[in-house]
Scaffold this active site. Structure first.
Site, mmCIF file in Angstrom:
data_model
loop_
_atom_site.group_PDB
_atom_site.id
_atom_site.type_symbol
_atom_site.label_atom_id
_atom_site.label_comp_id
_atom_site.label_asym_id
_atom_site.label_seq_id
_atom_site.Cartn_x
_atom_site.Cartn_y
_atom_site.Cartn_z
ATOM 1 N N ALA A 82 0.827 -1.213 0.000
ATOM 2 C CA ALA A 82 0.000 0.000 0.000
ATOM 3 C C ALA A 82 0.856 1.256 0.000
ATOM 4 C CB ALA A 82 -0.929 -0.010 1.206
ATOM 5 N N ALA A 83 2.012 1.174 -0.675
ATOM 6 C CA ALA A 83 2.884 2.348 -0.689
ATOM 7 C C ALA A 83 2.567 3.288 -1.854
ATOM 8 C CB ALA A 83 4.344 1.921 -0.755
ATOM 9 N N GLU A 103 2.627 -7.688 -17.862
ATOM 10 C CA GLU A 103 1.939 -6.417 -17.638
ATOM 11 C C GLU A 103 1.439 -5.831 -18.954
ATOM 12 O OE1 GLU A 103 1.310 -4.991 -14.419
ATOM 13 O OE2 GLU A 103 1.746 -7.112 -14.277
ATOM 14 N N ASN A 145 -24.767 22.635 29.395
ATOM 15 C CA ASN A 145 -23.761 21.706 29.946
ATOM 16 C C ASN A 145 -22.356 22.283 29.964
ATOM 17 O OD1 ASN A 145 -23.707 21.676 27.112
ATOM 18 N ND2 ASN A 145 -22.753 19.655 27.079
ATOM 19 N N ARG A 202 -25.724 12.365 18.587
ATOM 20 C CA ARG A 202 -24.258 12.358 18.550
ATOM 21 C C ARG A 202 -23.681 11.235 19.405
ATOM 22 N NH1 ARG A 202 -23.009 18.229 20.261
ATOM 23 N NH2 ARG A 202 -20.885 17.383 20.313
ATOM 24 N N THR A 204 6.165 -3.272 -7.305
ATOM 25 C CA THR A 204 5.543 -4.172 -6.321
ATOM 26 C C THR A 204 6.540 -5.189 -5.744
ATOM 27 O OG1 THR A 204 4.752 -5.402 -8.252
ATOM 28 C CG2 THR A 204 3.167 -4.008 -7.138
ATOM 29 N N ARG A 223 -2.589 8.914 -9.563
ATOM 30 C CA ARG A 223 -3.613 8.658 -10.583
ATOM 31 C C ARG A 223 -5.024 8.935 -10.049
ATOM 32 N NH1 ARG A 223 -2.095 2.829 -12.910
ATOM 33 N NH2 ARG A 223 -1.103 2.646 -10.866
ATOM 34 N N LYS A 231 -3.197 6.167 -1.972
ATOM 35 C CA LYS A 231 -4.306 5.586 -2.734
ATOM 36 C C LYS A 231 -5.157 4.613 -1.907
ATOM 37 C CE LYS A 231 -3.240 2.681 -6.055
ATOM 38 N NZ LYS A 231 -2.929 2.133 -7.390
ATOM 39 N N LYS A 234 -26.573 14.464 22.838
ATOM 40 C CA LYS A 234 -25.148 14.091 22.851
ATOM 41 C C LYS A 234 -24.770 13.444 24.168
ATOM 42 C CE LYS A 234 -21.643 15.976 24.623
ATOM 43 N NZ LYS A 234 -20.804 17.015 25.218
HETATM 44 C C1 UD1 Z 1 -0.533 -4.721 -10.316
HETATM 45 C C2 UD1 Z 1 0.113 -5.941 -10.960
HETATM 46 C C3 UD1 Z 1 -0.805 -6.440 -12.057
HETATM 47 C C4 UD1 Z 1 -2.164 -6.758 -11.489
HETATM 48 C C5 UD1 Z 1 -2.747 -5.581 -10.748
HETATM 49 C C6 UD1 Z 1 -3.988 -5.980 -9.996
HETATM 50 C C7 UD1 Z 1 2.544 -5.694 -10.843
HETATM 51 C C8 UD1 Z 1 3.752 -5.294 -11.575
HETATM 52 N N1 UD1 Z 1 1.393 -5.558 -11.504
HETATM 53 O O1 UD1 Z 1 -0.636 -3.709 -11.291
HETATM 54 O O2 UD1 Z 1 -0.247 -7.590 -12.652
HETATM 55 O O3 UD1 Z 1 -3.054 -7.145 -12.524
HETATM 56 O O4 UD1 Z 1 -1.805 -5.073 -9.767
HETATM 57 O O5 UD1 Z 1 -4.626 -4.878 -9.425
HETATM 58 O O6 UD1 Z 1 2.641 -6.128 -9.713
HETATM 59 N N2 UD1 Z 1 2.739 -0.592 -4.614
HETATM 60 C C9 UD1 Z 1 3.681 -0.334 -3.656
HETATM 61 N N3 UD1 Z 1 4.910 0.099 -4.037
HETATM 62 C C10 UD1 Z 1 5.257 0.254 -5.324
HETATM 63 C C11 UD1 Z 1 4.276 -0.008 -6.317
HETATM 64 C C12 UD1 Z 1 3.036 -0.440 -5.930
HETATM 65 O O7 UD1 Z 1 3.409 -0.478 -2.467
HETATM 66 O O8 UD1 Z 1 6.399 0.644 -5.582
HETATM 67 C C13 UD1 Z 1 1.394 -1.046 -4.184
HETATM 68 C C14 UD1 Z 1 0.292 -0.085 -4.570
HETATM 69 O O9 UD1 Z 1 0.024 0.807 -3.504
HETATM 70 C C15 UD1 Z 1 -0.877 -1.018 -4.833
HETATM 71 C C16 UD1 Z 1 -0.242 -2.312 -5.249
HETATM 72 O O10 UD1 Z 1 1.101 -2.269 -4.840
HETATM 73 O O11 UD1 Z 1 -1.617 -1.225 -3.663
HETATM 74 C C17 UD1 Z 1 -0.299 -2.512 -6.765
HETATM 75 O O12 UD1 Z 1 0.381 -1.460 -7.386
HETATM 76 P P1 UD1 Z 1 -0.182 -0.708 -8.674
HETATM 77 O O13 UD1 Z 1 0.796 0.318 -9.077
HETATM 78 O O14 UD1 Z 1 -1.568 -0.292 -8.472
HETATM 79 O O15 UD1 Z 1 -0.094 -1.909 -9.715
HETATM 80 P P2 UD1 Z 1 -1.005 -2.154 -10.988
HETATM 81 O O16 UD1 Z 1 -0.477 -1.377 -12.110
HETATM 82 O O17 UD1 Z 1 -2.417 -2.032 -10.665
HETATM 83 CA CA CA Z 2 -3.533 -1.235 -8.963
#
Ligand code: UD1
Ligand code: CA
Length: 462
Positions: A11-12, A157, A388, A335, A80, A17, A24, A353
């Protein structure tokens, strides 16, 4: 098997986008951040050791997810594969033999799907198993390439795919099971020789095969499991798909939703049969709604409980509990910390509240009840205020059973009104009222006959 699995959630990714200021994974589907969905399903699947890889804005993710998970930081976004490596320390510290990898932006990999993936991974004795699904519109996803015999060959990809590969509709969900011992060895073998110059986690398939290990794809029937959101358009699409799923579940549970316009219900809401949700109603978080209750139209209910057969019409309700058979609204604001008993009426422009209100009590109009314990069978007139706050501190008041609070009374907290006591309209109450007493605290009225005629402004009737 569950004890033997730990999870890493990637989740980095930033919100570029998404055109968001925040990471994100904090973008919401049905009012819950995507990272919340992913961790919830992970826990439900029985995976307790979880590490979330965050980047810039990781603090915000930590705040949203709360305690009970580990965090690793990826300072530079290099793909990733690189992101997963940031969790290496966590992986080495874990006793689990299998690593479940999940994407923080793919919220529908449910506990059922995780169990399916883990089972396939074990049965096939793979080093790596990727979760895949068929999508009508696979654009943007990594494609699953299979050998003639169906075995997994590679994941390609979109950016690296040729025309033929782009036609493939089986896509990578971004969820994997990977044997930890293999993964720790594989880390040093990733490279970034691809169209995006990133370390792709998808390369793990090719690495396993080159090491003579098994790689497999677990095909999931539900296409939703593979769907992620990279931009606002996809996010809106996920919201709509998730919304429909929740509504379908409610129909199955006997809930009446005569018109779904503006009806948004969180996936964790529980709604009893014969309950009715009317247009414009949002039910967020962990709400429990009893049988036969009517919510809406135009109500916001968040982390609250509503008892059976109560109606909550055009209200805002946050972290509150409403008993059975109540009439709340229109235009009531409840509340956090509010606990309303059974058969209570809370009417228009009433704010409550951090207070309790006993059974059969009526607070019908234009009233503020803050920091008070109100008994059963009380009646509040119009325009009562529990005062209050003195500008520095908050104080709490108690009102006994069967008390009557007249219109426009101000109760300067802290005060206690005894059972069956009567507070006259217009009273500013500064002292306790004993049980059964009448309290009247207002200037005595004087009439001065003919006074206006003497001013010359009023001629009187000839
Ligand atoms: C990725 C997959 C793709 C798959 C798709 C599914 C790769 C290369 N591609 O593509 O095959 O179909 O997910 O949704 O793995 N993230 C990091 N650090 C990074 C890059 C990404 O933590 O340096 C995290 C993002 O926050 C995200 C996840 O990894 O949660 C996927 O990254 P994203 O860039 O969205 O990959 P996709 O292009 O969607
Ligand atoms: Ca993605």
């Amino acid at each position: 098997m569950r004890e033997n699995i730990c999870a890493v959630i990637l989740a980095a990714g930033d919100g570029k986008r998404m055109h968001s200021r925040r990471p994100k994974a904090l973008c919401q589907v049905l009012m819950e951040p995507m990272i919340g969905w992913v961790t919830r399903f992970c826990r439900r699947a029985g995976v307790e050791e979880i590490c979330i890889v965050t980047g810039e804005g990781g603090q915000l993710i930590q705040e949203a997810v709360g305690p009970g998970v580990h965090y690793a930081c990826q300072r530079e976004r290099r793909g990733t594969g690189h992101a997963l490596r940031m969790a290496e320390q966590f992986l080495r510290g874990s006793s689990a033999g299998t690593v479940l990898v999940l994407n923080g932006d793919a919220p529908f990999v449910s506990d059922r799907v995780i169990a399916h993936l883990a089972q396939t991974h074990r049965q096939e004795e793979n080093a790596v198993t990727v979760l895949s699904a068929h999508l009508e519109q696979p654009r943007g996803y990594g494609r699953i390439l299979r050998e003639a015999d169906g075995a997994l060959a590679a994941i390609v990809e979109e950016a690296d795919a040729d025309e033929a590969v782009r036609l493939i509709q089986e896509v990578n969900s971004g969820a994997y099971c990977i044997e930890k011992s293999f993964l720790l060895e594989a880390f040093s073998r990733f490279d970034c020789r691809n169209a995006q110059g990133e370390y792709y986690l998808t390369q793990v398939v090719e690495i396993a095969r080159s090491m003579g290990l098994r790689a497999g794809a677990c095909l999931e029937e539900d296409p939703l499991a593979a769907m992620g959101a990279n931009d606002r358009r996809q996010l809106a699409q996920l919201n709509e798909l998730a919304r429909r799923r929740v509504l379908e579940r409610l129909y199955e549970a006997g809930v009446d939703i005569p018109c779904t316009d503006g009806v948004l219900v969180s996936p964790t809401a529980q709604v009893g049969r014969d309950a009715c949700i009317l247009p414009g109603s949002v039910i967020k978080g962990d709400c429990v709604i009893g049988e036969g209750a009517v919510i809406g139209p135009n109500t916001w209910l968040e982390n609250s409980r509503v008892g059976a057969d109560s109606t909550v019409n055009s209200c805002q309700v946050y972290e509150a509990e409403i008993g059975a058979g109540c009439t709340i609204g229109p235009f009531t604001y409840l509340r956090p910390g509010t606990r309303i008993g059974n058969q209570v009426k809370i009417g228009d422009f009433v704010e409550v509240k951090n207070s309790t209100v006993g059974d059969h009590t009526s607070v019908a109009h234009l009233t503020y009840v803050g920091d008070a314990d109100v008994g059963r069978g009380c009646n509040f007139g119009c325009g009562v205020v529990l005062v209050n706050y003195d500008g520095e501190k908050k104080y709490r008041s108690t009102i006994g059973d069967d008390a009557f609070i007249g219109c426009n009374a101000n109760l300067i907290s802290p005060v206690t009104v005894g059972d069956g006591a009567y507070v006259a309209a217009g009273t500013t109450l500064t002292q306790d009222v004993p049980e059964g007493a009448l309290a009247i605290g207002r200037a005595r009225q004087q009439n001065k006959p003919g006074w206006m005629e003497k001013t010359g402004k009023f001629k009187g009737r000839r």
